[in-house]
Scaffold this active site. Structure first.
Site, mmCIF file in Angstrom:
data_model
loop_
_atom_site.group_PDB
_atom_site.id
_atom_site.type_symbol
_atom_site.label_atom_id
_atom_site.label_comp_id
_atom_site.label_asym_id
_atom_site.label_seq_id
_atom_site.Cartn_x
_atom_site.Cartn_y
_atom_site.Cartn_z
ATOM 1 N N ALA A 1 -0.054 5.660 -1.324
ATOM 2 C CA ALA A 1 -0.981 6.633 -0.753
ATOM 3 C C ALA A 1 -0.967 6.528 0.762
ATOM 4 O O ALA A 1 -0.511 5.531 1.334
ATOM 5 C CB ALA A 1 -2.398 6.400 -1.278
ATOM 6 N N TYR B 1 -13.844 -3.868 10.386
ATOM 7 C CA TYR B 1 -12.512 -3.260 10.399
ATOM 8 C C TYR B 1 -11.862 -3.448 11.773
ATOM 9 O O TYR B 1 -10.690 -3.825 11.873
ATOM 10 C CB TYR B 1 -12.623 -1.778 10.042
ATOM 11 N N PRO C 1 -2.381 3.544 15.516
ATOM 12 C CA PRO C 1 -2.841 4.928 15.531
ATOM 13 C C PRO C 1 -4.362 4.992 15.586
ATOM 14 O O PRO C 1 -5.051 3.972 15.475
ATOM 15 C CB PRO C 1 -2.318 5.472 14.199
ATOM 16 N N GLY D 1 0.824 -1.204 0.000
ATOM 17 C CA GLY D 1 0.000 0.000 0.000
ATOM 18 C C GLY D 1 0.854 1.249 0.000
ATOM 19 O O GLY D 1 0.576 2.219 0.710
ATOM 20 N N LYS E 1 -8.418 -5.529 12.675
ATOM 21 C CA LYS E 1 -7.289 -4.893 13.343
ATOM 22 C C LYS E 1 -7.007 -5.551 14.695
ATOM 23 O O LYS E 1 -5.848 -5.575 15.154
ATOM 24 C CB LYS E 1 -7.542 -3.396 13.503
#
Length: 281
Positions: free
Chosen positions: A17, A155, A185, A14, A159
């Site tokens: 971006a 999500y 984060p 990734g 995570k």
């Protein structure tokens, strides 16, 4: 300037971006050669050329969709290439998904799982095998504070897996000369939301982190051999609180703070606010 033979190599997924682009820029500036991975070859080539010109490092381009098993296998093979060792793996690829676990499209949920969870497992395993043989190397998995949210949606669940996987990986790597770190984060200013079709940023301004700050903190913790990196004081406090509260309390608090699902959820999938706690490009 170091010579190509003496420079370490980092592989970043990734990488064109968001946080991935920031990782690529920071590591190139620090003298790392790069292998950058993303789906869009044209964007990869543009990124690579910019990094070569600005930092004088070698940048290898590897176009791959990590939801496709053949593409993922190609990236894993690159990590295992003994003739071209990778010293640092940054598992960063990811995206948000406007799908409800209850009534969402299973094919889309499976693709989400493949990129955010299965790819992290496969690439961490490939990197660890090669690095253990050399007795050196580092693995950095990009997680999220959302991984601590009980009931936070798909999500958050993925995570949470990345956090648990990295903790287990670090245990298995103890004494090998190889380390594993997970960065967690919260809200980060990237193009994540626009690409996921989400509305503008939510939450107070002080809750939002700059990508460069997240990258700087996580790389510092990675090279120091720390297992968990939580950038910024406010998120370290939040992580500590979430770590001691009963999960039933977290679920209740999250249920009241999350956005309500649309009434036509079978055709328009719900997005909980955990999807906004996103970090990747």
């Amino acid at each position: 300037m170091s010579t190509p033979a003496s420079r370490p190599t980092a592989l970043i997924t990734g990488a064109t971006a968001g946080l991935g682009a920031s990782y690529a820029a920071h590591l190139a500036a620090a003298g790392h050669d790069l292998v950058i991975v993303a789906r869009d070859r044209n964007r990869l080539e543009e990124t690579a050329e910019r990094l070569r010109e600005r930092h004088g490092v070698q940048v290898e381009v590897l176009a791959a969709d990590l939801a496709h098993r053949a593409d993922l296998a190609a990236v894993a093979a690159r990590l295992g290439d003994e003739a071209r060792p990778v010293d640092l793996l940054v598992n960063n690829a990811g995206y948000g998904l406007k799908q409800s676990l209850a009534v969402g499209e299973i094919e889309l949920l499976e693709q989400h799982f493949d990129v955010l969870a299965r790819a992290v497992l496969v690439l961490s395993n490939a990197a660890a095998k090669a690095m253990v043989d050399r007795r050196r190397g580092r693995i950095l998995n990009v997680g999220s504070i959302a991984g601590l949210l009980a009931g936070g949606g798909h999500y958050a669940a993925l995570k949470g897996y990345v956090l648990a996987l990295t903790e287990s990986l670090a245990k298995d790597l103890r004494g090998t000369g190889v380390s594993a770190t997970v960065v967690m984060p919260g809200y980060v200013h990237t193009e994540f939301h626009a690409r996921a079709g989400m509305k503008g940023a939510s939450g107070p301004s002080h809750a939002w982190l700059k990508p460069d700050d997240v990258v700087t903190a996580s790389l510092r913790d990675t090279f120091a051999g720390h297992l968990v990196s939580v950038p910024s004081v406010q998120y370290r406090v939040l992580a500590a609180v979430l770590g001691v509260l009963p999960r039933s309390v977290v679920r209740t608090a999250w249920r009241f703070s999350s956005r309500k699902a649309p009434s036509n959820a079978r055709t328009t999938s719900a997005v909980t606010s955990s999807s906004a706690l996103t970090t990747q490009g």
